[in-house]
Design an enzyme around this catalytic site. Structure first.
Site, PDB file in Angstrom:
ATOM      1  N   CYS A  42       0.817  -1.212   0.000  1.00 43.22           N
ATOM      2  CA  CYS A  42       0.000   0.000   0.000  1.00 43.22           C
ATOM      3  C   CYS A  42       0.853   1.266   0.000  1.00 43.22           C
ATOM      4  CB  CYS A  42      -0.930   0.005   1.217  1.00 43.22           C
ATOM      5  SG  CYS A  42      -2.320  -1.142   1.084  1.00 43.22           S
ATOM      6  N   ASN A  75      10.921  -9.711  -5.533  1.00 44.71           N
ATOM      7  CA  ASN A  75      10.278 -10.427  -4.439  1.00 44.71           C
ATOM      8  C   ASN A  75      11.205 -10.452  -3.225  1.00 44.71           C
ATOM      9  OD1 ASN A  75       9.232 -12.657  -2.754  1.00 44.71           O
ATOM     10  ND2 ASN A  75       7.899 -13.051  -4.501  1.00 44.71           N
ATOM     11  N   ASN A 152      -1.966 -14.774  -9.495  1.00 42.75           N
ATOM     12  CA  ASN A 152      -2.783 -15.610  -8.627  1.00 42.75           C
ATOM     13  C   ASN A 152      -3.806 -14.701  -7.948  1.00 42.75           C
ATOM     14  OD1 ASN A 152      -0.926 -17.665  -9.244  1.00 42.75           O
ATOM     15  ND2 ASN A 152       0.305 -17.206  -7.443  1.00 42.75           N
ATOM     16  N   HIS A 165      -1.842  -7.995  -7.310  1.00 48.99           N
ATOM     17  CA  HIS A 165      -0.488  -7.999  -7.857  1.00 48.99           C
ATOM     18  C   HIS A 165      -0.308  -9.198  -8.794  1.00 48.99           C
ATOM     19  CE1 HIS A 165      -0.147 -10.844  -4.485  1.00 48.99           C
ATOM     20  NE2 HIS A 165       0.910 -11.353  -5.099  1.00 48.99           N
ATOM     21  N   HIS A 239      -1.403 -12.856 -36.220  1.00 51.10           N
ATOM     22  CA  HIS A 239      -0.247 -13.610 -35.740  1.00 51.10           C
ATOM     23  C   HIS A 239       0.765 -12.695 -35.052  1.00 51.10           C
ATOM     24  CE1 HIS A 239       2.628 -16.880 -35.510  1.00 51.10           C
ATOM     25  NE2 HIS A 239       3.553 -16.000 -35.865  1.00 51.10           N
ATOM     26  N   PHE A 317      -6.413 -39.386 -10.034  1.00 48.34           N
ATOM     27  CA  PHE A 317      -6.529 -39.798 -11.432  1.00 48.34           C
ATOM     28  C   PHE A 317      -5.709 -38.883 -12.330  1.00 48.34           C
ATOM     29  CE2 PHE A 317      -8.591 -39.377 -15.590  1.00 48.34           C
ATOM     30  CZ  PHE A 317      -8.535 -40.691 -16.023  1.00 48.34           C
TER      31      PHE A 317
END
Length: 346
Positions: A42, A75, A152, A165, A239, A317
Site C-alpha cells: 500500500c 520479491n 494468482n 499484484h 499472428h 486420477f
C-alpha cells in the site's frame, strides 16, 4: 456420454464429462480471506519492500515513495536470485545448477481494496506496460532462457497477499510446459508452414461455439479441450509471437477485453479465484552449436494469455494419468459467459 478430447497444443487428453453437467451455481465457493495488519504493497509503506526496479509515476515522484500507479519490485523472498553464475554440473545420473533467475512482483494499484477487474482500462494498460517493460529488460540477460508472467487471484489460487499484484519469474532453463508448446508449434509449422494457433483460431471463429468475446485485435475463447471448467484463452487475432512487441494502442485494446473477461467471470461465478499465465516467446539468445535454434520462432509461435478459474481440484486420477476431467463442456461455459452482463455487481 462423456467425451475424450485431444489438445494439440499441450499434447494431452481431456475428459469432458457431459453427464455431470455442472453449472456456474455449482462452483460458487465460500472464499477464504487473508487479513493483514499492515499491507506492504500500500501507499506509504514503500520502505517495507525491496527497492523498485520499475514504476509508472505520473507525478514524477521519486523512486520508493508514494505517487506511483504501478510499481515493480524484486520479491522479498525470491525463489531464484539474480546474482551469481549458473555453474551447471552433473551429479551422477542427475543434473544441477545454481538457483539463478529473477523473481519480481508487479503491484497493480496503490488501492488495497481494488482488484484487477475493478481497474479502469487505462489503469490495466499501465499494468500491461509494466509487463512489457520488464520482459524487454530481463530478456537482455543471456542466462535467462524463459520469462513467465502470472497472476494468482485469491487464496485458493495461491495469493498470499490480498493486494492486487502479478508476478514475474525469469528462469535459466525452458520449462517443460513451454518446451512442449514450442516444440509442437515448430513441428506443425515445419509440416504445414502455418501457425498452429492461427489455424485453431480460424476454426474457432468459423464454428463460433466457444467464442466468448472478440474485437479487432483479440479473441476470448474457451478451448476445445479445456482442462478446467470455464478455462479461457485470450489470443491475438493477428499472428504475433511476442507480447513485448505490442504498441501502447494494442495494449489498450487488450486491457479493455481483459477487463470485460474478468467482469464476466465475476458475474457468472461470483468472483472466483483464478490464475492467469502469459505464454510468450522465450528470449531468442543464440545457442552454442544450434545457430538456427529459434529461426522459425517469429513464424510458428503465437502468444496467448491462459486464464483458469480455480473451481476444481487435481486428484489422484489426474496425477496418475496426465488426463484431466472437466465437468463443464467449454461450449456451455462459453454460452454462460457470452450471455453474462459484465456490469452486474453481485
Amino acid at each position: 456420454m462423456s467425451q475424450l478430447r485431444w489438445d494439440p497444443l499441450k499434447m494431452s487428453w481431456v475428459i469432458i464429462s457431459n453427464e455431470r453437467g455442472r453449472r456456474p451455481r455449482d462452483y460458487i465457493l465460500e472464499r477464504q480471506e487473508v487479513s493483514l495488519t499492515a499491507c506492504p504493497f500500500c501507499y506509504g509503506r514503500e520502505d517495507k519492500t525491496t527497492h523498485e526496479v520499475f514504476a509508472i509515476r505520473p507525478d514524477g515522484s521519486r523512486p520508493d515513495t508514494s505517487g506511483w500507479q504501478v510499481r515493480v519490485i524484486p520479491n522479498k523472498y525470491p525463489a531464484l536470485r539474480i546474482e551469481g553464475n549458473l555453474d551447471k554440473r552433473g551429479i551422477g545420473l542427475f543434473d544441477a545448477m545454481n538457483g539463478i533467475g529473477a523473481h519480481e512482483v508487479i503491484i497493480e494499484t496503490p488501492d488495497h481494496d481494488r482488484q484487477l477487474a475493478d481497474l479502469t482500462p487505462i489503469e490495466i494498460t499501465n499494468v500491461l506496460r509494466a509487463y512489457r517493460a520488464r520482459l524487454m529488460d530481463l530478456r537482455k540477460d543471456p542466462r535467462f532462457r524463459y520469462i513467465i508472467i502470472f497472476k494468482n487471484h485469491g487464496v485458493e489460487a495461491g495469493a498470499g497477499i490480498p493486494h492486487s499484484h502479478s508476478q514475474l519469474m525469469a528462469v535459466p532453463i525452458t520449462p517443460p510446459v513451454a518446451t512442449t508448446q514450442l516444440s509442437v508449434c515448430r513441428e506443425y509449422y515445419g509440416r504445414k508452414e502455418r501457425c498452429l494457433l492461427c489455424d485453431i483460431l480460424r476454426q474457432e471463429l468459423e464454428t463460433d461455439e466457444r467464442i466468448v468475446r472478440s474485437n479487432e485485435e483479440f479473441v476470448v475463447l474457451a478451448p476445445y479441450a479445456s482442462h478446467f471448467p470455464f478455462e479461457l484463452n485470450i489470443i491475438p487475432r493477428h499472428h504475433s509471437h511476442d507480447f513485448a512487441l505490442l504498441t501502447d494502442q494494442e495494449l489498450g485494446i487488450l486491457a479493455e477485453i481483459l477487463k470485460d473477461t474478468l467482469l464476466r467471470l465475476r458475474s457468472v461465478l461470483r468472483d472466483p479465484p483464478y490464475n492467469f499465465v502469459l505464454h510468450n516467446a522465450p528470449p531468442m539468445h543464440l545457442r552454442l552449436g544450434k545457430p538456427a535454434y529459434w529461426g522459425s520462432l517469429p513464424y510458428d509461435f503465437h502468444w496467448r494469455i491462459e486464464l483458469v478459474p480455480r473451481l476444481t481440484k487435481i486428484a489422484g486420477f489426474e496425477w496418475g494419468t496426465g488426463f484431466y476431467m472437466n465437468p463443464t463442456p467449454p461450449e456451455v461455459a462459453a454460452r454462460f459467459l457470452r450471455s453474462a452482463d459484465p456490469t452486474v455487481v453481485y
